[in-house]
Scaffold this motif. Structure first.
Motif, mmCIF file in Angstrom:
data_model
loop_
_atom_site.group_PDB
_atom_site.id
_atom_site.type_symbol
_atom_site.label_atom_id
_atom_site.label_comp_id
_atom_site.label_asym_id
_atom_site.label_seq_id
_atom_site.Cartn_x
_atom_site.Cartn_y
_atom_site.Cartn_z
ATOM 1 N N ASP A 175 0.867 -1.174 0.000
ATOM 2 C CA ASP A 175 0.000 0.000 0.000
ATOM 3 C C ASP A 175 0.904 1.223 0.000
ATOM 4 O O ASP A 175 1.372 1.675 1.037
ATOM 5 C CB ASP A 175 -0.917 0.007 1.224
ATOM 6 N N THR A 233 -4.262 1.364 -1.924
ATOM 7 C CA THR A 233 -5.332 0.405 -1.636
ATOM 8 C C THR A 233 -6.645 1.095 -1.270
ATOM 9 O O THR A 233 -7.593 0.435 -0.843
ATOM 10 C CB THR A 233 -4.936 -0.548 -0.495
ATOM 11 N N PRO A 262 -10.120 2.218 -1.821
ATOM 12 C CA PRO A 262 -11.106 1.773 -2.813
ATOM 13 C C PRO A 262 -11.615 2.899 -3.702
ATOM 14 O O PRO A 262 -12.132 2.631 -4.796
ATOM 15 C CB PRO A 262 -12.238 1.173 -1.968
ATOM 16 N N GLN A 292 -10.724 3.083 -7.430
ATOM 17 C CA GLN A 292 -11.370 2.200 -8.392
ATOM 18 C C GLN A 292 -12.616 2.825 -9.012
ATOM 19 O O GLN A 292 -13.254 2.210 -9.873
ATOM 20 C CB GLN A 292 -11.743 0.877 -7.712
ATOM 21 N N THR A 307 -7.026 -4.092 -0.375
ATOM 22 C CA THR A 307 -8.020 -3.253 -1.043
ATOM 23 C C THR A 307 -9.423 -3.695 -0.676
ATOM 24 O O THR A 307 -10.305 -2.862 -0.400
ATOM 25 C CB THR A 307 -7.815 -3.304 -2.564
#
Length: 309
Positions: free
Chosen positions: A139, A225, A227, A230, A279
């Motif tokens: 991370d 990591t 989220p 994303q 993650t």
């Protein structure tokens, strides 16, 4: 040859501060009274969700193997928890390999996962600290911009920020500005100079993300990591010169506490911990149900057959 501890000025100052506070009896991290024998291992965390989860990942397995475990969550940054490890206020904390190496040895140049891992034991020895096996999970800090900002300025890597650096505000935790990948490294490695700094002390969390998406800052230091990376509206800028060293998860502890038994309990845990796992654990923590770090850690340990009882 006598070894001299290699601490940065901030670590020395904070270490002295912890000792003084302990003598005054008002340090929340202070060890027990002189003469007391404390058989409990105290696991620390840095004060953000992932660090809290990792504290329980390692702590629950230790408890499952017969160790007495206590937790001291939310200690803060490395400038605080390294002195706490050295004076016995805490016994173990999950750290990030590259930043740990630079804290122990500011002159270190290792950047790949393998080189950082190999350099850590020698760098930590003068501090009386040691590490267990490094996990595959990583991370790292990353410099992040919005997708719209990246497209408007043609940004794909950190070096692309140089021509517009004087117009930028970068947001991150307070210590970012003076770290090796902050103002000094950005200038030396990529020629990114003259930017404004906005301290936002939530470890790349909701306040940092809001500041980035609303334009209060144009660049944010966010963990890889997270989220939120994303979601598709954010871009992680490439770091081709490896300004930011590898940041694999590694349990950090006092050298005096390192035993074959302790390593035998925790090294198999680290061996199974991947970046995808981190993650996913962070996504659960950020989800609507808001389970406790202990619950999240226990579920992962059970799923991976790492708890025996």
């Amino acid at each position: 040859m006598t070894r001299v501890p290699r601490l940065t000025a901030s670590l020395v100052a904070l270490g002295l501060g912890l000792v003084a506070a302990g003598c005054a009896g008002n340090d929340p991290l202070a060890a027990g009274e002189p003469g007391e024998v404390d058989t409990t291992l105290t696991i620390g965390s840095q004060g953000f969700a992932e660090s809290d989860i990792l504290a329980y990942v390692y702590g629950l397995v230790l408890a499952d193997h017969g160790y007495e475990v206590d937790y001291q969550l939310g200690i803060g940054a490395r400038e605080i928890f390294i002195p706490a490890l050295r004076d016995g206020s805490i016994d173990l904390i999950a750290d990030y390999s590259g930043n740990l190496l630079r804290a122990a040895d500011p002159d270190a140049t290792a950047s790949t996962p393998e080189d950082v891992s190999a350099a850590l034991p020698q760098a930590l020895e003068p501090l009386g600290l040691a590490v267990l096996d490094v996990a595959p999970a990583e991370d790292a800090d990353a410099l992040v911009v919005t997708a719209e900002f990246a497209e408007r300025h043609g940004l794909t890597s950190i070096g692309d920020l140089a021509p517009i650096a004087g117009e930028l505000t970068i947001g991150s935790n307070t210590e970012f500005e003076t770290r090796s990948y902050g103002r000094p490294g950005l200038a030396d490695v990529y020629g990114v100079e003259g930017w404004t700094f906005l301290p936002i002390d939530d470890f790349g969390g909701p306040a940092t993300l809001d500041a980035l998406r609303t334009g209060r800052i144009q660049v944010a230091d966010i963990f890889t990591t997270n989220p939120a990376l994303q979601d598709g509206d954010l871009v992680v800028l490439d770091d081709p010169e490896r300004l930011i060293a590898a940041q694999n998860i590694v349990p950090l502890l006092s050298e005096a506490l390192l035993t074959d038994d302790l390593a035998g309990v925790l090294n198999p845990v680290s061996a199974q911990l991947t970046t995808a796992d981190l993650t996913a654990l962070n996504a659960v923590a950020a989800g609507p149900d808001k389970p406790s770090p202990e619950h999240i850690a226990r579920d992962w340990l059970v799923e991976n057959d790492l708890l025996e009882h």
